[in-house]
Design a protein around this motif. Structure first.
Motif, PDB file in Angstrom:
ATOM      1  N   ASP A 163       0.811  -1.216   0.000  1.00 17.15           N
ATOM      2  CA  ASP A 163       0.000   0.000   0.000  1.00 17.15           C
ATOM      3  C   ASP A 163       0.849   1.273   0.000  1.00 17.15           C
ATOM      4  OD1 ASP A 163      -2.348  -1.431  -0.056  1.00 17.15           O
ATOM      5  OD2 ASP A 163      -2.662  -1.324   2.112  1.00 17.15           O
ATOM      6  N   LEU A 164       1.838   1.343   0.884  1.00 18.20           N
ATOM      7  CA  LEU A 164       2.602   2.577   1.060  1.00 18.20           C
ATOM      8  C   LEU A 164       4.008   2.537   0.472  1.00 18.20           C
ATOM      9  CD1 LEU A 164       1.555   3.366   4.735  1.00 18.20           C
ATOM     10  CD2 LEU A 164       0.574   4.261   2.613  1.00 18.20           C
ATOM     11  N   HIS A 165       4.460   1.345   0.069  1.00 20.45           N
ATOM     12  CA  HIS A 165       5.816   1.228  -0.454  1.00 20.45           C
ATOM     13  C   HIS A 165       5.915   0.072  -1.443  1.00 20.45           C
ATOM     14  CE1 HIS A 165       5.865  -1.761   2.805  1.00 20.45           C
ATOM     15  NE2 HIS A 165       6.784  -2.376   2.081  1.00 20.45           N
ATOM     16  N   THR A 166       7.033   0.010  -2.115  1.00 25.76           N
ATOM     17  CA  THR A 166       7.352  -1.101  -2.995  1.00 25.76           C
ATOM     18  C   THR A 166       8.675  -1.682  -2.504  1.00 25.76           C
ATOM     19  OG1 THR A 166       6.311   0.032  -4.847  1.00 25.76           O
ATOM     20  CG2 THR A 166       7.756  -1.804  -5.388  1.00 25.76           C
ATOM     21  N   SER A 167       8.747  -3.011  -2.421  1.00 23.58           N
ATOM     22  CA  SER A 167       9.977  -3.643  -1.962  1.00 23.58           C
ATOM     23  C   SER A 167      10.668  -4.376  -3.103  1.00 23.58           C
ATOM     24  CB  SER A 167       9.686  -4.602  -0.807  1.00 23.58           C
ATOM     25  OG  SER A 167       8.826  -5.644  -1.234  1.00 23.58           O
ATOM     26  N   VAL A 168      11.973  -4.423  -3.003  1.00 19.75           N
ATOM     27  CA  VAL A 168      12.818  -5.152  -3.941  1.00 19.75           C
ATOM     28  C   VAL A 168      13.653  -6.105  -3.099  1.00 19.75           C
ATOM     29  CG1 VAL A 168      14.620  -4.967  -5.697  1.00 19.75           C
ATOM     30  CG2 VAL A 168      12.954  -3.117  -5.438  1.00 19.75           C
ATOM     31  N   GLU A 169      13.672  -7.384  -3.469  1.00 20.34           N
ATOM     32  CA  GLU A 169      14.462  -8.374  -2.742  1.00 20.34           C
ATOM     33  C   GLU A 169      15.288  -9.188  -3.718  1.00 20.34           C
ATOM     34  OE1 GLU A 169      11.911 -10.865  -0.424  1.00 20.34           O
ATOM     35  OE2 GLU A 169      11.393  -9.261   0.961  1.00 20.34           O
ATOM     36  N   ALA A 170      16.466  -9.623  -3.255  1.00 17.31           N
ATOM     37  CA  ALA A 170      17.331 -10.466  -4.063  1.00 17.31           C
ATOM     38  C   ALA A 170      18.127 -11.390  -3.149  1.00 17.31           C
ATOM     39  CB  ALA A 170      18.275  -9.622  -4.904  1.00 17.31           C
TER      40      ALA A 170
END
Length: 92
Positions: free
Chosen positions: A28-35
């Motif tokens: 809702d309030l952010h976008t996450s990037v994971e690796a």
């Protein structure tokens, strides 16, 4: 595309270019990037990875006792109007 979306795309692309395929997840309030981060990452490559995630609002590394390591970065969708935008653990 909003500025936050451009930043997320740039972070994800740069991580992927460095050999760390990135996963992007909308919230809702952010976008996450994971690796996932392999154990054999060289010091030079770590420097480039850190430069990539430095464009995020927050970032970190989750390491488990099973030697799994996940790099994460968060980009807020909207900038807070006032107050402490980074908080005590702000990474910049």
């Amino acid at each position: 595309m909003p500025a936050s979306g451009v930043r997320v795309a740039a972070i994800a692309a740069r991580l992927s270019d460095l050999g760390l395929p990135a996963r992007v997840e909308e919230h809702d309030l952010h976008t996450s990037v994971e690796a996932a981060v392999p154990e054999s990452l060289s010091a030079d490559l770590w420097q480039e990875v850190l430069e990539a995630v430095a464009e995020a609002d927050r970032f970190g590394l989750l390491a488990t006792s099973l030697n799994d390591r996940t790099l994460w970065a968060v980009v807020r969708k909207a900038v807070p109007a006032t107050g402490d935008v980074g908080g005590p653990s702000h990474q910049r």
